[in-house]
Write a protein that holds these residues in place. Structure first.
Motif, short mmCIF file in Angstrom:
data_model
loop_
_atom_site.label_atom_id
_atom_site.label_comp_id
_atom_site.label_asym_id
_atom_site.label_seq_id
_atom_site.Cartn_x
_atom_site.Cartn_y
_atom_site.Cartn_z
N SER A 42 0.83 -1.21 0.00
CA SER A 42 0.00 0.00 0.00
C SER A 42 0.87 1.26 0.00
O SER A 42 2.04 1.23 0.39
CB SER A 42 -0.91 0.01 1.24
N ARG A 43 0.26 2.36 -0.45
CA ARG A 43 0.97 3.65 -0.43
C ARG A 43 1.38 4.02 1.00
O ARG A 43 2.45 4.54 1.23
CB ARG A 43 0.10 4.76 -1.02
N LEU A 44 0.50 3.70 1.97
CA LEU A 44 0.82 3.97 3.37
C LEU A 44 2.10 3.23 3.78
O LEU A 44 2.97 3.80 4.43
CB LEU A 44 -0.34 3.58 4.28
N GLN A 45 2.22 1.98 3.37
CA GLN A 45 3.43 1.22 3.67
C GLN A 45 4.65 1.84 2.97
O GLN A 45 5.75 1.86 3.53
CB GLN A 45 3.28 -0.24 3.25
N GLY A 46 4.44 2.36 1.77
CA GLY A 46 5.53 3.05 1.07
C GLY A 46 5.98 4.29 1.81
O GLY A 46 7.18 4.56 1.93
N HIS A 47 5.03 5.06 2.33
CA HIS A 47 5.37 6.27 3.08
C HIS A 47 6.02 5.91 4.42
O HIS A 47 6.94 6.60 4.87
CB HIS A 47 4.16 7.17 3.25
N ASN A 48 5.56 4.83 5.04
CA ASN A 48 6.19 4.38 6.28
C ASN A 48 7.63 3.96 6.02
O ASN A 48 8.53 4.26 6.80
CB ASN A 48 5.41 3.22 6.91
N ARG A 49 7.87 3.27 4.90
CA ARG A 49 9.24 2.88 4.54
C ARG A 49 10.10 4.12 4.31
O ARG A 49 11.25 4.18 4.75
CB ARG A 49 9.19 2.00 3.29
N GLY A 50 9.54 5.12 3.64
CA GLY A 50 10.26 6.38 3.43
C GLY A 50 10.64 7.04 4.74
O GLY A 50 11.74 7.59 4.88
N MET A 51 9.74 6.97 5.73
CA MET A 51 10.02 7.55 7.05
C MET A 51 11.17 6.80 7.72
O MET A 51 12.07 7.43 8.31
CB MET A 51 8.77 7.47 7.93
N LEU A 52 11.19 5.49 7.62
CA LEU A 52 12.28 4.71 8.21
C LEU A 52 13.62 5.02 7.55
O LEU A 52 14.64 5.15 8.23
CB LEU A 52 11.97 3.21 8.11
#
Length: 72
Positions: A42-52
């Motif tokens: 999901s896009r949310l998971q993509g943004h969470n990965r970007g945050m990490l």
């Protein structure tokens, strides 16, 4: 890359070769949604990965002596 006079940059983990280091680095975060699509999450998971990833960048910037980091 523009570097101010007297700045020092250390390249690599060993920091054997001293070169100029910027005092301010700006990063435009882009592509988290594309990364998510390519990895079929999901896009949310993509943004969470970007945050990490950004947390790791912040830690490395601190270790490298970068005094100012701008993230957009």
């Amino acid at each position: 890359m523009w570097l101010p006079t007297g700045a020092t940059l250390f390249v690599g983990e060993t920091m054997n070769e001293a070169v100029k280091m910027p005092q301010h680095v700006a990063i435009i975060m882009d592509g988290n949604g594309r990364w998510a699509a390519q990895h079929k999450v999901s896009r949310l998971q993509g943004h969470n990965r970007g945050m990490l990833v950004m947390k790791e960048i912040i830690k490395k910037a601190d270790v490298m002596g970068i005094r100012h980091l701008t993230v957009y």
